[in-house]
Design an enzyme around this catalytic site. Structure first.
Site, short mmCIF file in Angstrom:
data_model
loop_
_atom_site.label_atom_id
_atom_site.label_comp_id
_atom_site.label_asym_id
_atom_site.label_seq_id
_atom_site.Cartn_x
_atom_site.Cartn_y
_atom_site.Cartn_z
N ASP A 201 -8.63 56.63 12.63
CA ASP A 201 -9.27 56.54 13.94
C ASP A 201 -10.31 55.43 13.89
O ASP A 201 -10.83 55.09 12.81
CB ASP A 201 -9.93 57.86 14.31
CG ASP A 201 -10.44 57.86 15.74
OD1 ASP A 201 -9.62 57.76 16.67
OD2 ASP A 201 -11.67 57.95 15.95
N GLU B 45 -13.78 53.56 16.21
CA GLU B 45 -14.69 53.49 17.36
C GLU B 45 -14.96 52.02 17.63
O GLU B 45 -14.94 51.18 16.71
CB GLU B 45 -15.99 54.24 17.08
CG GLU B 45 -15.83 55.72 16.77
CD GLU B 45 -15.22 56.52 17.91
OE1 GLU B 45 -15.26 56.05 19.07
OE2 GLU B 45 -14.71 57.62 17.65
N HIS C 118 -19.65 57.63 21.62
CA HIS C 118 -19.75 57.80 20.17
C HIS C 118 -21.17 57.81 19.63
O HIS C 118 -21.39 58.18 18.47
CB HIS C 118 -18.92 56.73 19.44
CG HIS C 118 -19.15 55.32 19.88
ND1 HIS C 118 -20.39 54.70 19.85
CD2 HIS C 118 -18.29 54.40 20.37
CE1 HIS C 118 -20.27 53.46 20.27
NE2 HIS C 118 -19.01 53.24 20.61
N HIS D 217 -17.79 61.46 19.65
CA HIS D 217 -16.66 60.91 18.90
C HIS D 217 -17.18 60.21 17.65
O HIS D 217 -18.18 59.50 17.69
CB HIS D 217 -15.90 59.89 19.76
CG HIS D 217 -15.09 60.51 20.85
ND1 HIS D 217 -13.73 60.42 20.90
CD2 HIS D 217 -15.46 61.22 21.93
CE1 HIS D 217 -13.29 61.05 21.98
NE2 HIS D 217 -14.33 61.54 22.62
N ASP E 24 -13.02 62.50 13.63
CA ASP E 24 -11.81 62.58 14.45
C ASP E 24 -10.55 62.44 13.60
O ASP E 24 -9.53 63.07 13.90
CB ASP E 24 -11.84 61.49 15.53
CG ASP E 24 -12.77 61.85 16.67
OD1 ASP E 24 -13.40 62.91 16.62
OD2 ASP E 24 -12.88 61.04 17.63
#
Length: 235
Positions: A11, A13, A61, A156, A161
């Site tokens: 994942d 960001e 986030h 997040h 995640d």
């Protein structure tokens, strides 16, 4: 010889939504699965993006430019990252988003091909839509559907995640990831790493307990009181 199956759940960001508009990756989080077991061999890195993070992205986030001021840039970690993922199957939720950003970073550095030249990519969002058509298939929705605890997911975060997605993926592709817990310690939080207990080949026969004559009569009387039942037609 059996070949171990290595999967990387990934994942990211980012500073915003569009790499084509110069948005950058600010966090990469990966967890490793080998033969569907979490190994603890994670990859996690915050990155200095050299641009402002959109306010809307910070709301999602919680990562700020101030926090990233002393972090390395993508070009500083690209070799370590690519060494880590190369040859693995990447498990990503909404893969075009993350892969698009990684491809943009690789192109910016130069000397690298697209990510799918080094890895096989599986999109769990596509899997979920095929498995649960017409339903919500966000990561949070899948956690609810598969009874996975995501209570720590207030914001997040790439590594968190990825850990949650690993559990969702295991549940979505195999039902129970573990049938029996081992008595000894282990990674109980993820339910991985425990072997299935098998019955001994020299075990004794199971004792068969049969109904008594009185119990058979009582059962027949009960069925007669039920009337014209399907069970009576089969006997």
């Amino acid at each position: 010889m059996n070949t171990l199956s290595r999967q990387i759940v990934l994942d990211t960001e980012t500073t915003g939504l569009e790499p084509s508009r110069g948005h950058r990756i600010i966090e990469i989080g990966c967890v490793e699965l080998v033969d569907r077991r979490l190994t603890g061999n994670d990859f996690h890195q915050y990155l200095q993006p050299d641009r402002e993070i959109d306010a809307a992205a910070v709301e999602v986030h919680g990562i700020t430019n101030e926090f990233l001021a002393d972090k390395p840039r993508f070009e500083d970690v690209v070799q370590d990252f690519m060494d880590y993922v190369q040859g693995a199957e990447l498990i990503i939720h909404n893969a075009p988003f993350d892969v698009g950003f990684i491809d943009a970073e690789l192109e910016r550095v130069g000397g690298w091909n697209r990510l799918d030249s080094y890895c096989r990519i599986t999109d769990t969002l596509v899997m979920a839509r095929n498995k649960h058509p017409g339903q919500r298939n966000s990561l949070d929705a899948l956690c609810g559907r598969y009874d996975i605890d995501n209570s720590q997911r207030q914001k997040h975060g790439a590594l968190l995640d990825a850990e949650i997605l690993a559990e969702v993926y295991l549940a979505m592709t195999g039902g129970q990831s573990v049938l029996f817990q081992e008595e000894q310690g282990g990674d109980e939080g993820h339910g991985q790493g425990q072997a299935i207990r098998r019955l001994a080949a020299d075990r004794g026969s199971l004792r068969v307990v049969r109904a008594t004559d009185q119990e058979v009569l009582e059962h027949q009387r009960f069925l007669q009181e039920m009337g014209d039942s399907l069970w009576m037609k089969q006997t």
